[in-house]
Motif scaffolding. Structure first.
Motif, PDB file in Angstrom:
ATOM      1  N   GLY A   1       0.670  -1.081  -0.015  1.00 40.70           N
ATOM      2  CA  GLY A   1      -0.040  -0.003  -0.053  1.00 40.70           C
ATOM      3  C   GLY A   1       0.913   1.289   0.067  1.00 40.70           C
ATOM      4  N   LEU A   2       1.981   1.279   0.808  1.00 39.66           N
ATOM      5  CA  LEU A   2       2.742   2.493   0.817  1.00 39.66           C
ATOM      6  C   LEU A   2       3.558   2.868  -0.310  1.00 39.66           C
ATOM      7  CD1 LEU A   2       4.344   4.827   2.470  1.00 39.66           C
ATOM      8  CD2 LEU A   2       5.991   3.147   3.300  1.00 39.66           C
ATOM      9  N   TYR A   3       4.095   1.676  -0.836  1.00 41.96           N
ATOM     10  CA  TYR A   3       4.875   1.880  -2.052  1.00 41.96           C
ATOM     11  C   TYR A   3       4.163   2.090  -3.393  1.00 41.96           C
ATOM     12  CZ  TYR A   3       9.841   1.023  -0.809  1.00 41.96           C
ATOM     13  OH  TYR A   3      11.050   1.303  -0.382  1.00 41.96           O
ATOM     14  N   ALA A   4       2.803   1.536  -3.397  1.00 38.07           N
ATOM     15  CA  ALA A   4       1.953   1.630  -4.530  1.00 38.07           C
ATOM     16  C   ALA A   4       1.624   3.132  -4.351  1.00 38.07           C
ATOM     17  CB  ALA A   4       0.805   0.748  -4.444  1.00 38.07           C
ATOM     18  N   ALA A   5       1.246   3.512  -3.307  1.00 43.51           N
ATOM     19  CA  ALA A   5       0.769   5.022  -3.274  1.00 43.51           C
ATOM     20  C   ALA A   5       1.688   6.082  -3.675  1.00 43.51           C
ATOM     21  CB  ALA A   5       0.066   5.550  -1.814  1.00 43.51           C
ATOM     22  N   ARG A   6       2.960   5.807  -3.217  1.00 47.51           N
ATOM     23  CA  ARG A   6       4.325   6.675  -3.566  1.00 47.51           C
ATOM     24  C   ARG A   6       4.461   6.724  -4.952  1.00 47.51           C
ATOM     25  NH1 ARG A   6       9.348   5.635  -0.294  1.00 47.51           N
ATOM     26  NH2 ARG A   6       9.971   7.680  -1.115  1.00 47.51           N
ATOM     27  N   ARG A   7       4.257   5.431  -5.739  1.00 49.04           N
ATOM     28  CA  ARG A   7       4.596   5.298  -6.938  1.00 49.04           C
ATOM     29  C   ARG A   7       3.498   6.131  -7.798  1.00 49.04           C
ATOM     30  NH1 ARG A   7       9.180   3.430  -9.664  1.00 49.04           N
ATOM     31  NH2 ARG A   7       8.568   2.834 -11.807  1.00 49.04           N
ATOM     32  N   ILE A   8       2.180   5.939  -7.433  1.00 53.97           N
ATOM     33  CA  ILE A   8       1.239   6.602  -8.113  1.00 53.97           C
ATOM     34  C   ILE A   8       1.415   8.088  -8.121  1.00 53.97           C
ATOM     35  CG2 ILE A   8      -1.147   6.990  -7.975  1.00 53.97           C
ATOM     36  CD1 ILE A   8      -1.559   3.969  -7.061  1.00 53.97           C
ATOM     37  N   GLN A   9       1.692   8.557  -7.043  1.00 48.56           N
ATOM     38  CA  GLN A   9       1.740  10.093  -6.661  1.00 48.56           C
ATOM     39  C   GLN A   9       3.025  10.322  -7.448  1.00 48.56           C
ATOM     40  OE1 GLN A   9       1.651  10.933  -2.568  1.00 48.56           O
ATOM     41  NE2 GLN A   9      -0.366  11.368  -2.831  1.00 48.56           N
ATOM     42  N   LYS A  10       4.190   9.837  -7.810  1.00 50.93           N
ATOM     43  CA  LYS A  10       5.306  10.143  -8.553  1.00 50.93           C
ATOM     44  C   LYS A  10       4.854  10.294  -9.601  1.00 50.93           C
ATOM     45  CE  LYS A  10      10.064   8.631  -9.443  1.00 50.93           C
ATOM     46  NZ  LYS A  10      11.172   7.508  -9.205  1.00 50.93           N
ATOM     47  N   LYS A  11       4.103   9.379 -10.485  1.00 53.94           N
ATOM     48  CA  LYS A  11       3.695   8.997 -11.895  1.00 53.94           C
ATOM     49  C   LYS A  11       2.500  10.192 -12.283  1.00 53.94           C
ATOM     50  CE  LYS A  11       6.475   5.825 -13.075  1.00 53.94           C
ATOM     51  NZ  LYS A  11       7.580   6.047 -14.256  1.00 53.94           N
ATOM     52  N   MET A  12       1.675  10.312 -11.188  1.00 56.80           N
ATOM     53  CA  MET A  12       0.609  11.308 -11.926  1.00 56.80           C
ATOM     54  C   MET A  12       0.975  12.650 -12.073  1.00 56.80           C
ATOM     55  SD  MET A  12      -2.679  10.443  -9.281  1.00 56.80           S
ATOM     56  CE  MET A  12      -1.774  11.373  -8.093  1.00 56.80           C
ATOM     57  N   ARG A  13       0.446  13.311 -12.927  1.00 51.79           N
ATOM     58  CA  ARG A  13       0.433  14.798 -13.013  1.00 51.79           C
ATOM     59  C   ARG A  13      -0.385  15.410 -11.875  1.00 51.79           C
ATOM     60  NH1 ARG A  13      -0.784  12.891 -18.631  1.00 51.79           N
ATOM     61  NH2 ARG A  13      -3.022  13.113 -17.994  1.00 51.79           N
ATOM     62  N   TYR A  14      -0.176  16.700 -11.837  1.00 52.70           N
ATOM     63  CA  TYR A  14      -0.541  17.514 -10.448  1.00 52.70           C
ATOM     64  C   TYR A  14      -2.043  17.668 -10.756  1.00 52.70           C
ATOM     65  CZ  TYR A  14      -1.576  21.504  -7.375  1.00 52.70           C
ATOM     66  OH  TYR A  14      -2.264  22.114  -6.816  1.00 52.70           O
ATOM     67  N   GLY A  15      -2.538  17.207  -9.641  1.00 53.34           N
ATOM     68  CA  GLY A  15      -4.239  17.376  -9.881  1.00 53.34           C
ATOM     69  C   GLY A  15      -5.075  16.402 -10.367  1.00 53.34           C
TER      70      GLY A  15
END
Length: 462
Positions: free
Chosen positions: A18-32
């Motif tokens: 959960g932690l690593y997936a959430a970090r990875r998603i936030q890293k790959k997402m565009r702002y907002g």
């Protein structure tokens, strides 16, 4: 809780995946682009491979946990449990630590609940057993073992003393072998400070239903691990199990009976039972049935990984094993979380999904200070190490796998200080009931009973 109208990616579970997936998603997402929401009963992630060292006092317990809100500052972190999931409405029911449950809508879902201890209906186990799945249990075990040494050193009752100095561990996998190795090491060090307790007075017992321990490192290193523990005075009983442990009276299948105040249960794990309430397709052992892309079968907006997921092992199947599945260990969980995070973002944008494939790199295990076994896989070659070098491999691998540089530095600092300072052997058992002493001081004094003679005189007068 945010009321944003952006798409919500709901991550159920704040453990390793959960932690690593959430970090990875936030890293790959565009702002907002989306809102990431993580729901877990605890506000921190526990790095479970370090629990044996935390139980032995080699690492501070606070350094084996990672605070979710600090590591995921851009995410919503809700402390509670997801009790049900309505897939038709795309709504999850969240039960917070306090207050009434509420519904939380989502657009994409990540299942990362992990696993819980696998137990059996053994009489006395629920009342007497100590698990090793959380940092709280590791702290509790350390305090409990040192408290038993305190009791044995202070009593004149031989029966109480013998029971206090008998330690039974059930389960010979990584968790069981590493924990008994670390705890025996700690107890051996601590005994030098007790006038009436020596290592020879203690009895350590390791029980496993299988015919070997440490199966993850192969038969030869498993045999070495068994012989090593036996050389340190640990009794190892294989191909047997525990029938009962009522009031600490342990009865093994092989006929052995002992009284013990310490019964540690590390006999495997099973998927979190909460999965059965989510309406997801489950495999024969209760895992979420996943595609190689980590998508839950039959869906295009739900992903799962880690200990609660049944993920095909494409490398093993390519080698000819048609029924190969990824084992539930940190090595796969870390890499699955990265692929899962990438696939969630790809799915949100309508891009193709990527299959998860990872070849086993080996396994490492620590059996106490300067003791360990390691199997390193390099292509078709397997390098087997034991002793101090394997122990260095164990610490090096897990030290670098620990999430965030903040925690890496703290863990390595603990190890460095341990090279120059002696291990702490203080039991803080009272920490489990911190208000007890204050309550005794603050509670109302009992009303003294009136003398019998005065009571009889009052009765005659009335």
């Amino acid at each position: 809780m945010s009321t944003t109208e952006r798409p919500r990616i709901l991550v159920v579970g704040g453990g390793y995946v959960g932690l690593y997936a959430a970090r990875r998603i936030q890293k790959k997402m565009r702002y907002g682009e989306a809102t990431v929401t993580v729901v877990d009963p605890r506000s921190y992630m526990t790095y479970q491979p370090f629990l044996p060292e935390a139980a032995a006092g080699n690492i501070s317990p606070r350094h084996v946990v990672v605070p979710l809100r600090r590591v995921l500052p851009k995410a919503e972190v809700l402390t509670g449990r997801v009790t049900t999931i309505d897939q038709d409405r795309k709504v999850a029911t969240v039960s917070p630590l306090v207050g009434e449950a509420y519904e939380l809508p989502f657009d994409y879902l990540v299942i990362a609940l992990g696993a819980v201890s696998r137990t059996f209906p053994i009489p006395g186990l629920a009342e007497q057993g100590i698990g090793m799945k959380g940092v709280e249990e590791a702290i509790g075990l350390r305090n409990h073992v040192l408290e038993q040494l305190d009791k044995a050193d202070s009593t004149t009752d031989e029966e109480i003393r013998r029971k206090a100095l008998t330690f039974v561990f059930v389960g010979g996998g990584f968790a069981g072998a590493e924990t008994i190795g670390e705890v025996e090491d700690m107890a051996r060090d601590a005994s030098q400070y007790y006038k009436n307790v020596s290592r020879e007075d203690m009895r350590f017992i390791l029980v496993d239903a299988a015919d070997k321990i440490l199966p993850e490192v192969g038969p030869k290193l498993g045999t070495y691990g068994k012989e090593h523990l036996e050389g340190r005075g640990v009794e190892v009983y294989l191909s047997t199990s525990m029938d009962s442990c009522v009031d600490g009276h342990v009865v093994l299948k092989n006929g052995l009976e002992v009284d013990s105040s310490t019964i540690v249960w590390t006999a495997g794990v099973k998927p979190n039972p909460a999965l059965a309430r989510y309406g997801l397709p489950l495999g024969p052992r209760g895992h979420v049935d996943c595609e190689p892309t980590l998508q839950v079968k039959g869906t295009d907006y739900i992903w799962a990984a880690g200990d609660n997921a049944q993920v095909p092992d494409l490398v093993g199947r390519k080698a000819g094993n048609e029924n190969a599945w990824c084992p539930p260990n940190a090595q796969h969980a870390l890499r699955q979380a990265r692929v899962l995070g990438d696939n969630v973002v790809s799915g949100m944008r309508g891009f193709p999904q990527k299959d998860y494939a990872h070849a086993n790199k080996g396994a490492v295990a620590g059996l106490g200070l300067h003791k360990g076994v390691a199997m390193i896989v390099m292509g078709k070659m397997k390098i087997k190490l034991k002793g101090r070098l394997a122990w260095y491999m164990h610490r090096g691998y897990h030290g670098m796998a620990m999430p965030t540089w903040n925690r890496k530095i703290r863990v390595f600092a603990d190890w460095t200080l341990g090279m120059f300072l002696k291990r702490e052997v203080v039991s803080l058992g009272a920490i489990e009931t911190p208000r007890e002493e204050f309550y005794e001081a603050a509670k109302p004094a009992p009303v003294a009973a009136a003398p019998k003679e005065k009571t009889e005189e009052k009765a005659k007068a009335s």
